[in-house]
Write an enzyme that holds these catalytic residues in place. Structure first.
Site, short mmCIF file in Angstrom:
data_model
loop_
_atom_site.label_atom_id
_atom_site.label_comp_id
_atom_site.label_asym_id
_atom_site.label_seq_id
_atom_site.Cartn_x
_atom_site.Cartn_y
_atom_site.Cartn_z
CG HIS A 144 -0.34 0.20 2.53
ND1 HIS A 144 -0.08 -0.84 3.40
CD2 HIS A 144 0.11 1.32 3.17
CE1 HIS A 144 0.46 -0.37 4.50
NE2 HIS A 144 0.60 0.94 4.39
CG ASP A 174 -0.22 -4.23 2.70
OD1 ASP A 174 0.26 -3.59 1.75
OD2 ASP A 174 -0.68 -3.69 3.73
CB SER A 257 3.29 1.60 6.39
OG SER A 257 2.14 1.77 7.18
#
Length: 412
Positions: A144, A174, A257
Site C-alpha cells: 500500500h 500487502d 509502514s
C-alpha cells in the site's frame, strides 16, 4: 620625658628582634650536599592539598567515561545502531482520479448529485518506510506504500537518494519488493519469526510523519510482543488478507509502514503494516507481517515477478437450504463441491462433485472465504488436508497444491 626613652628603645628592640626571628624561620632550608631537594610546607597549604586526595589520576578518566557509556548501551541501543542504517525512506508520487465539483450556487446540491463535475488526474506524494534486505539493492516494504506509484525514490540514512523500480507486489499479502542501483549499502540481518516470544522486546523502526519532520534518520519506538498468530478480519474494500500477524504495543505511526520490527538481538522479525486506531495515532495495538512469511513472498517475486496463485481445481459453495434439500444433507456446516476441473490436483486426489468439505487442515469451515484464508500462505508443492464427507462417510484426502496453469490464469 627623657626617663621613658630607654624603656621605649628596649621595647622597640624586642619587637624588632621578634620580626627578624619570624623572617628567618620562614626561609627555605638549605639544599643538602647530596643534591636531593628537601622542601617544607607550611600548615596553611595542607587543606588545599587534601582536596585532591580522592580524585582519580588523569589517565583513568577516559576509562570511567567509557564504562558509563557501555552501561547505557543496552539491547535497544545496540539493535537500533545495528538495523537503523538499513532502514530507508520511500517517497512515492501517486496519480489519483478526482472528480471536480461544480462551483457553489443556489442549485449546487442538485448539480453535484445529478451533474457531477469532470474527472481529472491529481498527483499525490506518499511517504513510507522500507528495509534493505540484500546488498544488490533489494528493499522490502508494504504494497500500500507504493500502490499506483508513477515514481519511487529511496533515501538512505546518510542522505543518498536513488530511483527505485517496482520488481513486484501483492495486495493480498500487502508486500512489495523494490530494486535500486546502489552500492556500498547496509543490509539488515533477518531473524526467525517462528521463534518470536510473547513478552520479549519489540523495536519498531521507521520514518513516521516524514512529510512533517523532513528527516531521513529513522526513529525508534519500544514495546513488547503482545501476541502472535493473530488473524485479522478483512475489512470491506481493503483487499489484504492479514493472517498470522505479530501484535506489538511499540508505537507504529503513519510513515512507519514498511519499516522493520526488530527484536533485542537487532534482527528483523516483521514488517510493520498497520494499527488499530480511532484518532489516527498509535493506541498501542500494531501489527507486523512475520518476516518468514514476508520472505516467502520475496522469493516468489524475485523469481517470477509476482506471487503465483496456488491451484486445487475445485469450486465450492456454502450449503444453502436449496442445496441441502437437493442433496438430502442434514448438517449444513461445511462446503459442497459444485465444480471439479478435470486433471486438476483435487481431481487426481480423488475429490468428487457433491463431496462435502467439513474441515481444511483440521479447522471447521463454513464459507469459501474462510477456506481461502485457511490455505492462505501455502506455497506451490504444499499439501492441504481436507476432511470430506461422501454418502455419510467421513474421509481425509490430501491435495498437493500446484501453480495455476497459464492458460487458465490468462482467461480470468
Amino acid at each position: 620625658m627623657r626617663r621613658w626613652l630607654p624603656l621605649a628603645l628596649f621595647i622597640a628592640g624586642i619587637a624588632g628582634g621578634g620580626l627578624l626571628w619570624s623572617f628567618l624561620a620562614q626561609r627555605p632550608a638549605a639544599t643538602p650536599a647530596g643534591g636531593e631537594n628537601v622542601s617544607t610546607e607550611s600548615s596553611e597549604t595542607a587543606p588545599e592539598s587534601s582536596l585532591t586526595v580522592n580524585e582519580p589520576p588523569a589517565q583513568d578518566l577516559p576509562d570511567v567515561q567509557q564504562s558509563i557509556e557501555e552501561g547505557r548501551r543496552n539491547a535497544v541501543v545496540r539493535s537500533a545502531e545495528k538495523v537503523g542504517p538499513a532502514v530507508v525512506s520511500i517517497s512515492v508520487v501517486q496519480t489519483r482520479y478526482v472528480r471536480g465539483r461544480v462551483p457553489a450556487d443556489p442549485f449546487g446540491f442538485f448539480f453535484d448529485r445529478y451533474l457531477p463535475g469532470p474527472i481529472y488526474k491529481e498527483q499525490v506524494p506518499v511517504l513510507g518506510s522500507g528495509v534493505i534486505i540484500d546488498r544488490a539493492g533489494v528493499v522490502l516494504t508494504n504494497e500500500h506504500v507504493v500502490r499506483d506509484a508513477e515514481q519511487i525514490k529511496v533515501t538512505l540514512t546518510d542522505g543518498r537518494t536513488f530511483d527505485a523500480r517496482l520488481v513486484g507486489a501483492d495486495s493480498n499479502y500487502d508486500l512489495a519488493v523494490l530494486k535500486m542501483a546502489a552500492s556500498d549499502i547496509p543490509v539488515a540481518e533477518l531473524g526467525d519469526s517462528e521463534h518470536v516470544m510473547v513478552g520479549e522486546w519489540a523495536i519498531a523502526i521507521g520514518n513516521p510523519f516524514g512529510f512533517l519532520l523532513n528527516e531521513y534518520q529513522p526513529s525508534v519506538s519500544l514495546g513488547v510482543i503482545s501476541a502472535k498468530g493473530r488473524d485479522i478480519k478483512q475489512a470491506a474494500g481493503t483487499g489484504g488478507i492479514y493472517k498470522n500477524m505479530i501484535q506489538t504495543d511499540a508505537a507504529i505511526n503513519p510513515g512507519n509502514s514498511g519499516g522493520p520490527l526488530v527484536n533485542g538481538e537487532g534482527k528483523v522479525i516483521g514488517i510493520n503494516t498497520f494499527i488499530f486506531t480511532e484518532s489516527g495515532g498509535s493506541l498501542g495495538i500494531g501489527f507486523a507481517i512475520p518476516i518468514n512469511d514476508a520472505m516467502r513472498v520475496v522469493r516468489e517475486i524475485l523469481q517470477y515477478g509476482k506471487v503465483r496463485s496456488v491451484w486445487t481445481g475445485i469450486r465450492v459453495r456454502p450449503i444453502t437450504p436449496y442445496l441441502a434439500a437437493y442433496f438430502n444433507i442434514q448438517d449444513r456446516r461445511g462446503l459442497i463441491v459444485v465444480e471439479l476441473e478435470e486433471g486438476s490436483p483435487a481431481d487426481r486426489a480423488g475429490i468428487q462433485v457433491g463431496d462435502i468439505i467439513r474441515k481444511v487442515n483440521d479447522e471447521p469451515v463454513w464459507s469459501a472465504d474462510q477456506a481461502s484464508r485457511l490455505i492462505f500462505g501455502a506455497e506451490i508443492g504444499d499439501r492441504i488436508r481436507l476432511a470430506v464427507e461422501r454418502e455419510g462417510t467421513l474421509r481425509e484426502i490430501s491435495v498437493r497444491l500446484e501453480a495455476e496453469p497459464v492458460q487458465r490464469e490468462e482467461s480470468r
